[in-house]
Design a protein around this motif. Structure first.
Motif, PDB file in Angstrom:
ATOM      1  N   ARG B  24       0.840  -1.201   0.000  1.00  0.00           N
ATOM      2  CA  ARG B  24       0.000   0.000   0.000  1.00  0.00           C
ATOM      3  C   ARG B  24       0.877   1.254   0.000  1.00  0.00           C
ATOM      4  NH1 ARG B  24      -1.706   3.816   2.702  1.00  0.00           N
ATOM      5  NH2 ARG B  24      -0.435   3.342   4.542  1.00  0.00           N
ATOM      6  N   ILE B  25       1.915   1.245   0.839  1.00  0.00           N
ATOM      7  CA  ILE B  25       2.807   2.409   0.944  1.00  0.00           C
ATOM      8  C   ILE B  25       3.546   2.640  -0.377  1.00  0.00           C
ATOM      9  CG2 ILE B  25       4.948   3.222   2.033  1.00  0.00           C
ATOM     10  CD1 ILE B  25       3.902   1.892   4.649  1.00  0.00           C
ATOM     11  N   ALA B  26       4.064   1.566  -0.956  1.00  0.00           N
ATOM     12  CA  ALA B  26       4.799   1.708  -2.224  1.00  0.00           C
ATOM     13  C   ALA B  26       3.887   2.278  -3.313  1.00  0.00           C
ATOM     14  CB  ALA B  26       5.379   0.356  -2.642  1.00  0.00           C
ATOM     15  N   ARG B  27       2.664   1.759  -3.376  1.00  0.00           N
ATOM     16  CA  ARG B  27       1.712   2.273  -4.378  1.00  0.00           C
ATOM     17  C   ARG B  27       1.383   3.737  -4.121  1.00  0.00           C
ATOM     18  NH1 ARG B  27      -0.537  -2.743  -3.559  1.00  0.00           N
ATOM     19  NH2 ARG B  27      -2.106  -1.926  -2.125  1.00  0.00           N
ATOM     20  N   ALA B  28       1.182   4.067  -2.843  1.00  0.00           N
ATOM     21  CA  ALA B  28       0.808   5.452  -2.501  1.00  0.00           C
ATOM     22  C   ALA B  28       1.882   6.441  -2.959  1.00  0.00           C
ATOM     23  CB  ALA B  28       0.561   5.579  -1.001  1.00  0.00           C
ATOM     24  N   HIS B  29       3.142   5.992  -2.985  1.00  0.00           N
ATOM     25  CA  HIS B  29       4.228   6.880  -3.386  1.00  0.00           C
ATOM     26  C   HIS B  29       4.666   6.625  -4.834  1.00  0.00           C
ATOM     27  CE1 HIS B  29       4.690   8.580   0.615  1.00  0.00           C
ATOM     28  NE2 HIS B  29       4.537   7.366   1.102  1.00  0.00           N
ATOM     29  N   GLY B  30       3.913   5.763  -5.518  1.00  0.00           N
ATOM     30  CA  GLY B  30       4.207   5.505  -6.925  1.00  0.00           C
ATOM     31  C   GLY B  30       5.539   4.819  -7.159  1.00  0.00           C
ATOM     32  N   ARG B  31       5.972   4.014  -6.201  1.00  0.00           N
ATOM     33  CA  ARG B  31       7.270   3.361  -6.332  1.00  0.00           C
ATOM     34  C   ARG B  31       7.116   1.911  -6.782  1.00  0.00           C
ATOM     35  NH1 ARG B  31      11.890   5.910  -4.147  1.00  0.00           N
ATOM     36  NH2 ARG B  31      11.270   7.990  -3.500  1.00  0.00           N
ATOM     37  N   PRO B  32       7.806   1.518  -7.824  1.00  0.00           N
ATOM     38  CA  PRO B  32       7.802   0.103  -8.199  1.00  0.00           C
ATOM     39  C   PRO B  32       8.546  -0.723  -7.138  1.00  0.00           C
ATOM     40  CG  PRO B  32       9.360   1.321  -9.562  1.00  0.00           C
ATOM     41  CD  PRO B  32       8.631   2.343  -8.721  1.00  0.00           C
ATOM     42  N   VAL B  33       8.178  -1.990  -7.014  1.00  0.00           N
ATOM     43  CA  VAL B  33       8.749  -2.869  -5.987  1.00  0.00           C
ATOM     44  C   VAL B  33       9.400  -4.072  -6.639  1.00  0.00           C
ATOM     45  CG1 VAL B  33       8.239  -4.376  -4.045  1.00  0.00           C
ATOM     46  CG2 VAL B  33       7.047  -2.176  -4.270  1.00  0.00           C
ATOM     47  N   ARG B  34      10.534  -4.452  -6.087  1.00  0.00           N
ATOM     48  CA  ARG B  34      11.185  -5.697  -6.490  1.00  0.00           C
ATOM     49  C   ARG B  34      11.172  -6.605  -5.268  1.00  0.00           C
ATOM     50  NH1 ARG B  34      16.860  -7.171  -8.233  1.00  0.00           N
ATOM     51  NH2 ARG B  34      17.412  -5.968  -6.392  1.00  0.00           N
ATOM     52  N   TYR B  35      10.363  -7.668  -5.301  1.00  0.00           N
ATOM     53  CA  TYR B  35      10.294  -8.612  -4.191  1.00  0.00           C
ATOM     54  C   TYR B  35      11.413  -9.631  -4.338  1.00  0.00           C
ATOM     55  CZ  TYR B  35       5.760  -6.639  -3.009  1.00  0.00           C
ATOM     56  OH  TYR B  35       4.760  -5.785  -2.630  1.00  0.00           O
ATOM     57  N   ARG B  36      12.256  -9.729  -3.301  1.00  0.00           N
ATOM     58  CA  ARG B  36      13.433 -10.586  -3.383  1.00  0.00           C
ATOM     59  C   ARG B  36      13.379 -11.642  -2.287  1.00  0.00           C
ATOM     60  NH1 ARG B  36      16.086 -11.272  -7.486  1.00  0.00           N
ATOM     61  NH2 ARG B  36      18.228 -11.038  -6.757  1.00  0.00           N
ATOM     62  N   PRO B  37      12.952 -12.866  -2.610  1.00  0.00           N
ATOM     63  CA  PRO B  37      12.939 -13.919  -1.587  1.00  0.00           C
ATOM     64  C   PRO B  37      14.362 -14.368  -1.261  1.00  0.00           C
ATOM     65  CG  PRO B  37      12.412 -14.873  -3.715  1.00  0.00           C
ATOM     66  CD  PRO B  37      12.531 -13.373  -3.929  1.00  0.00           C
ATOM     67  N   ILE B  38      14.620 -14.555   0.014  1.00  0.00           N
ATOM     68  CA  ILE B  38      15.936 -15.029   0.453  1.00  0.00           C
ATOM     69  C   ILE B  38      15.743 -16.138   1.486  1.00  0.00           C
ATOM     70  CG2 ILE B  38      17.081 -12.801   0.102  1.00  0.00           C
ATOM     71  CD1 ILE B  38      16.846 -12.403   3.222  1.00  0.00           C
ATOM     72  N   LEU B  39      16.821 -16.836   1.762  1.00  0.00           N
ATOM     73  CA  LEU B  39      16.840 -17.749   2.906  1.00  0.00           C
ATOM     74  C   LEU B  39      17.568 -17.008   4.021  1.00  0.00           C
ATOM     75  CD1 LEU B  39      17.771 -21.129   1.162  1.00  0.00           C
ATOM     76  CD2 LEU B  39      15.495 -20.171   1.628  1.00  0.00           C
ATOM     77  N   LEU B  40      16.807 -16.565   5.023  1.00  0.00           N
ATOM     78  CA  LEU B  40      17.418 -15.725   6.055  1.00  0.00           C
ATOM     79  C   LEU B  40      18.556 -16.455   6.761  1.00  0.00           C
ATOM     80  CD1 LEU B  40      17.531 -13.094   7.614  1.00  0.00           C
ATOM     81  CD2 LEU B  40      15.777 -13.995   9.165  1.00  0.00           C
ATOM     82  N   TRP B  41      18.369 -17.755   7.006  1.00  0.00           N
ATOM     83  CA  TRP B  41      19.430 -18.491   7.714  1.00  0.00           C
ATOM     84  C   TRP B  41      20.743 -18.453   6.922  1.00  0.00           C
ATOM     85  CZ3 TRP B  41      22.109 -22.416   5.504  1.00  0.00           C
ATOM     86  CH2 TRP B  41      21.507 -23.109   4.444  1.00  0.00           C
ATOM     87  N   ALA B  42      20.639 -18.519   5.606  1.00  0.00           N
ATOM     88  CA  ALA B  42      21.860 -18.514   4.777  1.00  0.00           C
ATOM     89  C   ALA B  42      22.518 -17.133   4.809  1.00  0.00           C
ATOM     90  CB  ALA B  42      21.523 -18.925   3.340  1.00  0.00           C
ATOM     91  N   VAL B  43      21.704 -16.080   4.771  1.00  0.00           N
ATOM     92  CA  VAL B  43      22.248 -14.717   4.823  1.00  0.00           C
ATOM     93  C   VAL B  43      22.925 -14.477   6.172  1.00  0.00           C
ATOM     94  CG1 VAL B  43      21.602 -12.272   4.832  1.00  0.00           C
ATOM     95  CG2 VAL B  43      20.618 -13.815   3.121  1.00  0.00           C
ATOM     96  N   LEU B  44      22.267 -14.909   7.249  1.00  0.00           N
ATOM     97  CA  LEU B  44      22.857 -14.720   8.578  1.00  0.00           C
ATOM     98  C   LEU B  44      24.121 -15.560   8.739  1.00  0.00           C
ATOM     99  CD1 LEU B  44      19.613 -14.640  10.760  1.00  0.00           C
ATOM    100  CD2 LEU B  44      21.081 -12.712  10.122  1.00  0.00           C
ATOM    101  N   GLN B  45      24.079 -16.758   8.199  1.00  0.00           N
ATOM    102  CA  GLN B  45      25.255 -17.626   8.291  1.00  0.00           C
ATOM    103  C   GLN B  45      26.453 -16.980   7.583  1.00  0.00           C
ATOM    104  OE1 GLN B  45      25.473 -21.602   6.173  1.00  0.00           O
ATOM    105  NE2 GLN B  45      25.253 -22.319   8.277  1.00  0.00           N
ATOM    106  N   ALA B  46      26.179 -16.329   6.457  1.00  0.00           N
ATOM    107  CA  ALA B  46      27.259 -15.652   5.722  1.00  0.00           C
ATOM    108  C   ALA B  46      27.857 -14.519   6.548  1.00  0.00           C
ATOM    109  CB  ALA B  46      26.721 -15.112   4.388  1.00  0.00           C
TER     110      ALA B  46
END
Lengths: 201, 201
Positions: B24-46
């Motif tokens: 809703r917020i992104a639309r309200a400000h006219g900003r395109p969104v890039r949804y990026r799925p990650i594996l949080l455990w892998a990011v934290l492990q790194a």
């Protein structure tokens, strides 16, 4: 009406961001407050948890988030040159003022936070702490004695141990009737919870 | 008008709490969104950082905070029986739908989050993922192939590596023009930031 415990480290920016708004919320709901100064590093060490600024990516994020959150919340803030630092001296003083039933305890705590986060004193600067106390009519000689008194050290150890027992793992950490709220960003939930709890009683 | 990256783990309750309000917020400000799925455990492990539920006091707090935050935010939520769990399967599917330029990518992601956090599916249940896809007209055979395709594994490794490079250390983690916002509780600041950034341009 049960009270609210406000556990905080004097060196925690988020405790400063929460301080006045928390007081406003507690008053609005007629809840007495017990301010409990702790040494966050000691509480985290007791849990084998890392300090908040231990990991580089989180540290970098938090240092920026502190500046932004202060602007967002409208709280005056200047990152102290001595940051992070140890907050054991003002913690000992607050605990002894509270033990004496001194009405200047909470105003003193608020003045110390303001002096640190707005006016860049060092929390280890005993003369600065004396000046803050003197502005409230607290005898500099009393402060000087209280800074190194065994009573203050013992009370702070007790506060840290109580915080560990109460589940605290951050600052500020607020506990109302067994319900815990971590961080300045949980103040809206605390307000909402107290409103609901009030109608449920 | 630059876009906003929304890094998230499909198994993160706070990503689910943020999802619709963020959109809703992104639309309200006219900003395109890039949804990026990650594996949080892998990011934290790194980063050699512990998982969010590693330490008992914090885990106990967060499990309760999730329930309370869902009520506070008005987001339907039932703690899944399979929690925490690995979210690699829906992440691979979303990344491949995005790579194909498939307009059903984001609706599929939202449907998976809803199925997990409202209706208790297991994110490792390939048949459940096929049913969710089928409701959007996505061929179950395509899903079956995409779940084990090398492309999906490679895209997910890339997303994790990109997240590490972007400073991500939690979920949800939103980045707008280099400005990072961690957590559902930073959405009001994101909204405020985008309003200010818009007038500053």
């Amino acid at each position: 009406m049960s009270g609210i415990d406000f556990y905080f480290d004097f060196a925690s920016p988020y405790a400063w961001f929460a301080w006045k708004e928390f007081g406003r919320i507690a008053r609005a709901h007629g809840r007495p407050v017990r301010y409990r100064p702790i040494l966050l590093w000691a509480v985290l060490q007791a849990r084998a948890m890392p300090p908040p600024l231990e990991h580089e990516a989180k540290k970098s994020y938090l240092l920026h988030d502190m500046q932004r959150s202060a602007r967002f919340l409208g709280v005056p803030f200047r990152m102290p040159d001595a940051f992070p630092t140890s907050s054991h001296l003002p913690a000992r003083l607050l605990l002894q003022l509270q033990q004496d039933g001194d009405a200047r305890a909470v105003p003193f705590a608020e003045a110390v936070l303001g002096a640190y986060f707005e006016h860049n004193i060092d929390l280890r600067d005993t003369q600065a702490l004396q000046r803050i106390g003197a502005d409230l009519g607290i005898d500099p000689a009393w402060i000087s004695a209280a800074l190194s008194a065994d009573a203050g050290k013992r009370l702070l150890q007790q506060a840290n141990a109580e915080a560990v027992a109460a589940g605290v793992w951050g600052s500020p950490y607020m506990v109302a009737g067994g319900e815990a709220f971590f961080g300045a960003d949980r103040l809206p939930q605390l307000d909402w919870f107290l409103a609901g709890a009030a109608t449920a009683v």
